[in-house]
Design a protein around this motif. Structure first.
Motif, PDB file in Angstrom:
ATOM      1  N   ARG A   1      34.051  34.488  38.935  1.00 29.22           N
ATOM      2  CA  ARG A   1      32.765  34.543  39.233  1.00 29.22           C
ATOM      3  C   ARG A   1      31.999  33.871  38.876  1.00 29.22           C
ATOM      4  O   ARG A   1      30.990  33.375  38.786  1.00 29.22           O
ATOM      5  CB  ARG A   1      32.329  35.890  38.072  1.00 29.22           C
TER       6      ARG A   1
ATOM      7  N   ALA B   1      35.758  36.654  34.182  1.00 30.68           N
ATOM      8  CA  ALA B   1      34.704  35.574  35.488  1.00 30.68           C
ATOM      9  C   ALA B   1      35.122  34.505  35.751  1.00 30.68           C
ATOM     10  O   ALA B   1      34.181  33.512  36.593  1.00 30.68           O
ATOM     11  CB  ALA B   1      33.809  35.582  33.885  1.00 30.68           C
TER      12      ALA B   1
ATOM     13  N   ASN C   1      27.519  36.419  32.685  1.00 35.07           N
ATOM     14  CA  ASN C   1      29.083  36.665  32.732  1.00 35.07           C
ATOM     15  C   ASN C   1      28.832  37.193  31.211  1.00 35.07           C
ATOM     16  O   ASN C   1      29.047  35.839  30.470  1.00 35.07           O
ATOM     17  CB  ASN C   1      29.692  36.506  33.042  1.00 35.07           C
TER      18      ASN C   1
ATOM     19  N   GLU D   1      27.931  44.269  34.496  1.00 40.31           N
ATOM     20  CA  GLU D   1      29.328  43.461  34.644  1.00 40.31           C
ATOM     21  C   GLU D   1      30.089  44.936  33.846  1.00 40.31           C
ATOM     22  O   GLU D   1      29.666  45.328  32.971  1.00 40.31           O
ATOM     23  CB  GLU D   1      29.089  42.226  33.243  1.00 40.31           C
TER      24      GLU D   1
END
Length: 550
Positions: free
Chosen positions: A81, A77, A467, A319
């Protein structure tokens, strides 16, 4: 409903002060708990320095795997992300600088709480052995920090490896290979450093032979990082400083080597890995077949409730890291139950109450740590995952309290089934009242820990973070984790004398059981559990009605 707020409100100040208070309280509790455990093992059970440090090696090895896996999950993440990474990569900044900044952020974000736990335990260790201030400075800077940093570095290197392999064979097969590797390493370690064998041996080997017992080690055990720290501490206590120094050099040298290698690899491959993840993510198409899973369930639920739970299901699958984490935890549970389910309890042949109590509490602690992990990862983010469009749920024609309780109940049932299954396999050899007591304690602990995470997740929402792994690694999650672990430690301290008294009076014989043995301090445990559970559920439900600050 308030949607944004930038000034520091009284609520934020109270939250920050409560965070400081909880951290300080947990550090003190961890210190007292570790001190009590050390006294119990060395003074009461007299297992000797060698076996004590072998138990410490098992814990340190699990810490190493936890930090490594945490840096993989949170790192995905953080590196791929994050909106901040998107922004920095569009600026005239070198890839190495971007990576280094995010690596430091990732390391402390995923390992800060564990570092606090280790420091508290180290203080208790040093207090018992009456060491100098120089010992703390040397061990923290020369062993603990490099040890944790090495775990984080290897975790990020494994993340790069996952991306590189996924580019060729796909992410699913790659994740399976990496998970199998982690499982293989864990199995090999416990084959070489079996805690059951340690307990059995420590019950009859004289502590005065500890200086020579290291010669009985398998030479392969030395390749595992947890052994390095444990052996360094062991040789310091034996005053064989040249051997202790060798482990300092090993840890520092390996950490420096892998850190340099990480920077060089990141400079060449970080941006490429970022592109690969973006390509793999953009190539995914949401399959409409996913909704078909709910068709049988729709017959038993109203359209409103069914659509909301369908949303939760798709939110969970959104996710891949969350799915991977759940899969890894389930694999660990299966591995644990498979290793102890059919194991003959050789250590009970000695009829030593101390040995029996130690093994029983080892299983008990593992199960409850798994409960805390599951609750933190999958219940704490319950409100934050609603996202910045939470107002849609608030304005929907549904009973928000019923929805919140339904969401909590569904998550609780899954964790409860896993924890009770673990307890059954770990304690089925303890027949009668002790087996039933274990199931009851697990049932109460699971409900309490789940309630705490439900309430704290509502008290510390983060609607901007998508996340769940980063949500469950936030400061609010740290408070939830510390409260949960403090509750587990209190439970252990309350129940340990009673469990040992049970084994002293009955061992593995079939004598009648006196209920007073396990009930004289259980009342305190029940009262604390009820207070925490009630507070957590109330906070969690109210969070769905409170004004929201994002």
């Amino acid at each position: 409903m308030r949607i944004s707020k930038t000034d520091l409100s009284a609520t934020e100040i109270v939250k920050n002060l409560s965070l400081l208070f909880v951290y300080a309280g947990f550090a003190a509790g961890m210190y007292l708990f570790t001190e009590k455990v050390i006294q119990l093992l060395l003074d009461d059970y007299k297992i000797g320095l060698f076996f004590f440090h072998r138990f410490a090696a098992i814990i340190l090895f699990m810490v190493f795997l936890t930090v490594s896996a945490g840096n993989i999950l949170v790192g995905f993440a953080t590196f791929y992300r994050s909106k901040e990474v998107n922004f920095l990569l569009s600026r005239p900044v070198s890839f190495r600088q971007v990576f280094l900044i995010k690596f430091i952020d990732n390391f402390f974000y995923s390992s800060g709480t564990l570092f606090l736990i280790i420091c508290s335990a180290l203080l208790a260790y040093g207090s018992y052995f009456n060491v100098s201030v120089g010992f703390y400075l040397a061990v923290l800077t020369g062993l603990v920090l490099p040890f944790l940093l090495l775990a984080g570095i290897l975790g990020v290197l494994i993340l790069f490896l996952i991306v590189r392999i996924a580019e060729s064979i796909g992410p699913k097969l790659t994740i399976g290979i990496i998970a199998a590797g982690y499982i293989a390493v864990t199995v090999i370690f416990f084959k070489l450093n079996d805690p059951v064998e340690l307990v059995a041996q420590s019950s009859y080997l004289e502590a005065r032979l500890s200086l020579y017992l290291s010669a009985l080690d398998s030479p392969f055990i030395k390749i595992f990082p947890g052994i390095w720290l444990a052996d360094a501490l062991y040789w310091i206590q034996r005053e064989v400083y040249n051997l202790a120094l060798s482990y300092f050099i090993i840890v520092l040298s390996l950490t420096a080597f892998f850190f340099i290698a990480l920077l060089l690899i990141a400079e060449k491959y970080f941006f490429r890995s970022y592109q690969v993840v973006s390509e793999l993510s953009s190539g995914k198409k949401m399959k409409t077949e996913l909704t078909s899973v709910w068709k049988p369930a729709d017959a038993y639920t109203s359209p409103k409730i069914g659509s909301l739970f369908r949303k939760e299901y798709l939110l969970f699958l959104r996710e891949p890291v969350q799915v991977l984490h759940l899969a890894l935890l389930i694999v660990l549970i299966v591995l644990f139950t498979g290793s102890i389910g059919g194991r003959p309890f050789r250590m009970f042949l000695s009829y030593d109450p101390g040995t029996q109590t130690t093994v029983f509490l080892m299983f008990f602690l593992f199960i409850h740590f798994m409960i805390v992990t599951l609750a933190l990862r999958f219940i704490f983010p319950h409100l934050s995952l609603e996202g910045e469009i939470f107002w849609r749920l608030r304005s929907a024609p549904v009973n928000i309290y019923r929805y919140a309780l339904s969401k909590f109940s569904a998550l609780l049932v899954v964790i409860l089934l896993l924890s009770l299954g673990l307890t059954h396999f770990a304690n089925k050899r303890f027949e009668g009242e002790l087996y039933l007591f274990s199931l009851l304690a697990t049932l109460i602990s699971t409900f309490t820990v789940a309630s705490v995470n439900f309430g704290m997740g509502g008290l510390f929402p983060n609607f901007k973070e998508k996340n769940p792994i980063r949500i469950s690694s936030s400061s609010g999650a740290s408070i939830s984790f510390l409260i949960s672990m403090g509750y587990i430690m209190l439970e252990l301290l309350l129940l340990t004398p009673n469990i040992r008294l049970y084994f002293q009076n009955h061992g593995i014989s079939n004598k009648s059981f006196n209920n007073d043995i396990l009930l004289n301090t259980t009342l305190i445990f029940l009262v604390v559990s009820l207070l925490l559970s009630g507070t957590g559920i109330i906070l969690g439900i109210r969070s769905y009605k409170n004004d929201v600050v994002v």
